[in-house]
Design a protein around this motif. Structure first.
Motif, PDB file in Angstrom:
ATOM      1  N   VAL A 124       0.853  -1.189   0.000  1.00 20.35           N
ATOM      2  CA  VAL A 124       0.000   0.000   0.000  1.00 20.35           C
ATOM      3  C   VAL A 124       0.890   1.240   0.000  1.00 20.35           C
ATOM      4  CG1 VAL A 124      -1.772   1.272   1.279  1.00 20.35           C
ATOM      5  CG2 VAL A 124      -1.809  -1.226   1.270  1.00 20.35           C
ATOM      6  N   TYR A 125       0.544   2.210  -0.856  1.00 17.75           N
ATOM      7  CA  TYR A 125       1.307   3.454  -0.977  1.00 17.75           C
ATOM      8  C   TYR A 125       0.374   4.656  -0.888  1.00 17.75           C
ATOM      9  CZ  TYR A 125       5.130   0.533  -2.574  1.00 17.75           C
ATOM     10  OH  TYR A 125       6.113  -0.425  -2.655  1.00 17.75           O
ATOM     11  N   PRO A 126       0.763   5.686  -0.101  1.00 18.23           N
ATOM     12  CA  PRO A 126      -0.050   6.905  -0.058  1.00 18.23           C
ATOM     13  C   PRO A 126       0.091   7.686  -1.359  1.00 18.23           C
ATOM     14  CG  PRO A 126       1.888   7.128   1.359  1.00 18.23           C
ATOM     15  CD  PRO A 126       1.899   5.733   0.814  1.00 18.23           C
ATOM     16  N   VAL A 127      -1.045   8.208  -1.844  1.00 15.70           N
ATOM     17  CA  VAL A 127      -1.103   8.945  -3.104  1.00 15.70           C
ATOM     18  C   VAL A 127      -1.723  10.318  -2.850  1.00 15.70           C
ATOM     19  CG1 VAL A 127      -2.171   9.003  -5.405  1.00 15.70           C
ATOM     20  CG2 VAL A 127      -1.356   6.834  -4.458  1.00 15.70           C
ATOM     21  N   THR A 128      -1.170  11.333  -3.482  1.00 18.03           N
ATOM     22  CA  THR A 128      -1.768  12.662  -3.504  1.00 18.03           C
ATOM     23  C   THR A 128      -2.099  12.984  -4.949  1.00 18.03           C
ATOM     24  OG1 THR A 128      -0.446  13.369  -1.607  1.00 18.03           O
ATOM     25  CG2 THR A 128      -1.449  15.110  -2.950  1.00 18.03           C
ATOM     26  N   VAL A 129      -3.357  13.344  -5.208  1.00 21.35           N
ATOM     27  CA  VAL A 129      -3.808  13.722  -6.550  1.00 21.35           C
ATOM     28  C   VAL A 129      -4.007  15.232  -6.538  1.00 21.35           C
ATOM     29  CG1 VAL A 129      -5.578  13.404  -8.321  1.00 21.35           C
ATOM     30  CG2 VAL A 129      -4.942  11.489  -6.834  1.00 21.35           C
ATOM     31  N   TRP A 130      -3.278  15.937  -7.415  1.00 19.70           N
ATOM     32  CA  TRP A 130      -3.324  17.393  -7.451  1.00 19.70           C
ATOM     33  C   TRP A 130      -4.492  17.867  -8.307  1.00 19.70           C
ATOM     34  CZ3 TRP A 130       2.437  17.479  -9.205  1.00 19.70           C
ATOM     35  CH2 TRP A 130       3.247  17.056  -8.154  1.00 19.70           C
ATOM     36  N   MET A 131      -5.313  18.719  -7.732  1.00 21.18           N
ATOM     37  CA  MET A 131      -6.483  19.262  -8.408  1.00 21.18           C
ATOM     38  C   MET A 131      -6.242  20.732  -8.764  1.00 21.18           C
ATOM     39  SD  MET A 131      -8.095  16.442  -8.235  1.00 21.18           S
ATOM     40  CE  MET A 131      -9.616  16.924  -9.038  1.00 21.18           C
ATOM     41  N   THR A 132      -6.979  21.255  -9.739  1.00 24.72           N
ATOM     42  CA  THR A 132      -6.801  22.639 -10.169  1.00 24.72           C
ATOM     43  C   THR A 132      -7.271  23.629  -9.118  1.00 24.72           C
ATOM     44  OG1 THR A 132      -7.171  21.973 -12.455  1.00 24.72           O
ATOM     45  CG2 THR A 132      -7.329  24.306 -11.991  1.00 24.72           C
ATOM     46  N   TYR A 133      -8.490  23.491  -8.637  1.00 24.15           N
ATOM     47  CA  TYR A 133      -9.092  24.504  -7.782  1.00 24.15           C
ATOM     48  C   TYR A 133      -9.325  24.064  -6.347  1.00 24.15           C
ATOM     49  CZ  TYR A 133     -10.045  26.547 -12.330  1.00 24.15           C
ATOM     50  OH  TYR A 133      -9.910  27.042 -13.589  1.00 24.15           O
ATOM     51  N   THR A 134      -9.657  22.830  -6.145  1.00 28.34           N
ATOM     52  CA  THR A 134     -10.004  22.362  -4.805  1.00 28.34           C
ATOM     53  C   THR A 134      -8.790  21.733  -4.129  1.00 28.34           C
ATOM     54  OG1 THR A 134     -10.741  20.252  -5.703  1.00 28.34           O
ATOM     55  CG2 THR A 134     -12.412  21.967  -5.429  1.00 28.34           C
ATOM     56  N   GLU A 135      -8.975  21.341  -2.890  1.00 28.11           N
ATOM     57  CA  GLU A 135      -7.888  20.701  -2.153  1.00 28.11           C
ATOM     58  C   GLU A 135      -7.440  19.429  -2.869  1.00 28.11           C
ATOM     59  OE1 GLU A 135      -8.867  19.992   1.947  1.00 28.11           O
ATOM     60  OE2 GLU A 135      -9.979  21.876   2.056  1.00 28.11           O
ATOM     61  N   ASP A 136      -6.157  19.118  -2.760  1.00 27.88           N
ATOM     62  CA  ASP A 136      -5.645  17.884  -3.340  1.00 27.88           C
ATOM     63  C   ASP A 136      -6.310  16.696  -2.654  1.00 27.88           C
ATOM     64  OD1 ASP A 136      -3.980  19.441  -4.914  1.00 27.88           O
ATOM     65  OD2 ASP A 136      -2.272  19.237  -3.564  1.00 27.88           O
ATOM     66  N   LEU A 137      -6.494  15.631  -3.417  1.00 27.17           N
ATOM     67  CA  LEU A 137      -7.137  14.421  -2.903  1.00 27.17           C
ATOM     68  C   LEU A 137      -6.083  13.448  -2.389  1.00 27.17           C
ATOM     69  CD1 LEU A 137      -9.703  13.898  -5.800  1.00 27.17           C
ATOM     70  CD2 LEU A 137     -10.123  14.939  -3.558  1.00 27.17           C
ATOM     71  N   GLN A 138      -6.417  12.694  -1.371  1.00 21.92           N
ATOM     72  CA  GLN A 138      -5.515  11.707  -0.774  1.00 21.92           C
ATOM     73  C   GLN A 138      -6.168  10.334  -0.816  1.00 21.92           C
ATOM     74  OE1 GLN A 138      -2.504  12.795   0.681  1.00 21.92           O
ATOM     75  NE2 GLN A 138      -3.023  14.867   0.041  1.00 21.92           N
ATOM     76  N   CYS A 139      -5.371   9.313  -1.092  1.00 23.14           N
ATOM     77  CA  CYS A 139      -5.866   7.941  -0.995  1.00 23.14           C
ATOM     78  C   CYS A 139      -4.684   7.012  -0.748  1.00 23.14           C
ATOM     79  CB  CYS A 139      -6.634   7.519  -2.246  1.00 23.14           C
ATOM     80  SG  CYS A 139      -5.657   7.423  -3.755  1.00 23.14           S
ATOM     81  N   ASP A 140      -4.978   5.821  -0.302  1.00 23.08           N
ATOM     82  CA  ASP A 140      -3.970   4.772  -0.149  1.00 23.08           C
ATOM     83  C   ASP A 140      -4.194   3.780  -1.278  1.00 23.08           C
ATOM     84  OD1 ASP A 140      -2.710   5.768   2.134  1.00 23.08           O
ATOM     85  OD2 ASP A 140      -4.209   4.866   3.449  1.00 23.08           O
ATOM     86  N   ALA A 141      -3.198   3.644  -2.150  1.00 28.26           N
ATOM     87  CA  ALA A 141      -3.319   2.756  -3.307  1.00 28.26           C
ATOM     88  C   ALA A 141      -2.777   1.376  -2.962  1.00 28.26           C
ATOM     89  CB  ALA A 141      -2.562   3.339  -4.493  1.00 28.26           C
ATOM     90  N   VAL A 142      -3.578   0.381  -3.253  1.00 31.62           N
ATOM     91  CA  VAL A 142      -3.196  -1.015  -3.037  1.00 31.62           C
ATOM     92  C   VAL A 142      -2.613  -1.549  -4.335  1.00 31.62           C
ATOM     93  CG1 VAL A 142      -4.037  -3.331  -2.471  1.00 31.62           C
ATOM     94  CG2 VAL A 142      -5.033  -1.329  -1.349  1.00 31.62           C
ATOM     95  N   VAL A 143      -1.496  -2.232  -4.264  1.00 33.73           N
ATOM     96  CA  VAL A 143      -0.888  -2.845  -5.440  1.00 33.73           C
ATOM     97  C   VAL A 143      -1.621  -4.144  -5.730  1.00 33.73           C
ATOM     98  CG1 VAL A 143       1.229  -3.783  -6.454  1.00 33.73           C
ATOM     99  CG2 VAL A 143       1.352  -1.818  -4.899  1.00 33.73           C
ATOM    100  N   LYS A 144      -2.062  -4.289  -7.001  1.00 33.83           N
ATOM    101  CA  LYS A 144      -2.759  -5.501  -7.426  1.00 33.83           C
ATOM    102  C   LYS A 144      -2.132  -6.041  -8.701  1.00 33.83           C
ATOM    103  CE  LYS A 144      -7.224  -4.441  -5.365  1.00 33.83           C
ATOM    104  NZ  LYS A 144      -8.663  -4.370  -5.589  1.00 33.83           N
ATOM    105  N   SER A 145      -2.272  -7.335  -8.898  1.00 36.21           N
ATOM    106  CA  SER A 145      -1.756  -7.965 -10.111  1.00 36.21           C
ATOM    107  C   SER A 145      -2.627  -7.568 -11.301  1.00 36.21           C
ATOM    108  CB  SER A 145      -1.758  -9.489  -9.961  1.00 36.21           C
ATOM    109  OG  SER A 145      -3.094  -9.967  -9.935  1.00 36.21           O
ATOM    110  N   SER A 146      -2.083  -7.716 -12.501  1.00 34.07           N
ATOM    111  CA  SER A 146      -2.840  -7.431 -13.718  1.00 34.07           C
ATOM    112  C   SER A 146      -4.095  -8.283 -13.790  1.00 34.07           C
ATOM    113  CB  SER A 146      -1.972  -7.665 -14.961  1.00 34.07           C
ATOM    114  OG  SER A 146      -0.943  -6.713 -15.011  1.00 34.07           O
ATOM    115  N   ALA A 147      -3.982  -9.546 -13.374  1.00 32.26           N
ATOM    116  CA  ALA A 147      -5.133 -10.456 -13.399  1.00 32.26           C
ATOM    117  C   ALA A 147      -6.235  -9.965 -12.476  1.00 32.26           C
ATOM    118  CB  ALA A 147      -4.701 -11.872 -13.016  1.00 32.26           C
ATOM    119  N   ASP A 148      -5.884  -9.499 -11.274  1.00 29.01           N
ATOM    120  CA  ASP A 148      -6.890  -8.995 -10.337  1.00 29.01           C
ATOM    121  C   ASP A 148      -7.541  -7.716 -10.850  1.00 29.01           C
ATOM    122  OD1 ASP A 148      -6.554 -11.094  -8.585  1.00 29.01           O
ATOM    123  OD2 ASP A 148      -5.181 -10.009  -7.264  1.00 29.01           O
ATOM    124  N   ILE A 149      -6.765  -6.863 -11.508  1.00 29.53           N
ATOM    125  CA  ILE A 149      -7.322  -5.632 -12.084  1.00 29.53           C
ATOM    126  C   ILE A 149      -8.288  -5.975 -13.211  1.00 29.53           C
ATOM    127  CG2 ILE A 149      -6.754  -3.550 -13.405  1.00 29.53           C
ATOM    128  CD1 ILE A 149      -4.175  -3.377 -11.669  1.00 29.53           C
TER     129      ILE A 149
END
Length: 157
Positions: A124-149
């Motif tokens: 699991v890795y913390p992610v910050t998504v930068w937005m134009t006008y609003t606050e940046d979004l935060q999430c924890d990204a889980v690593v998954k295999s290609s098959a699971d995706i």
């Protein structure tokens, strides 16, 4: 410009992020020896009163992202059919419309390049998504295999 709007929103106590939520953050487990992979997620945009009060001059956009613990380079990409071949190309921003906006395989997504380490399924890795006008979004990204995706995409259809 983005920071000015953010400061103004903070000063006026608007919960600008209340209209934006991020979910289903997933990083594709890269092939062995590869130093790049993709990040997929879903952004839900609801045009709330707080968002309307910001009087944004244009649609909200994703303008970048950061996965500090994993990637040196992060790029926004889209995938398009060209001459019968699917081609990926870099884009400066990804427009966010009202409702669900899926960044997924075969469409808009975020590329992670220059990996600092090989992520493994389950990490699991913390992610910050930068937005134009609003606050940046935060999430924890889980690593998954290609098959699971692929399975998750099939179920979503």
């Amino acid at each position: 410009m983005r920071k000015i709007v953010l400061l103004a929103a903070s000063a006026l106590s608007f919960g600008a992020q209340a209209g934006l939520t991020v979910s289903d953050c997933v990083i594709r487990e890269p092939a062995p020896g590869k130093d790049m992979t993709a990040l997929y997620l879903n952004i839900h945009f609801e045009n709330t009163d707080e968002i309307k009060a910001l009087r944004m001059p244009a649609n909200e956009d994703v303008v970048g992202a950061e996965v500090r613990d994993l990637a040196n380079i992060v790029e926004l990409h889209t995938t398009q059919m060209a001459d019968g071949v699917m081609k990926m190309r870099r884009v400066p921003k990804i427009k966010i419309l009202e409702g669900d906006n899926a960044l997924k395989p075969g469409g808009n997504h975020i590329m992670l390049k220059g990996l600092k380490k090989q992520p493994k399924a389950g990490d699991v890795y913390p992610v910050t998504v930068w937005m134009t006008y609003t606050e940046d979004l935060q999430c924890d990204a889980v690593v998954k295999s290609s098959a699971d995706i692929a399975k998750a995409q099939e179920i979503a259809k």
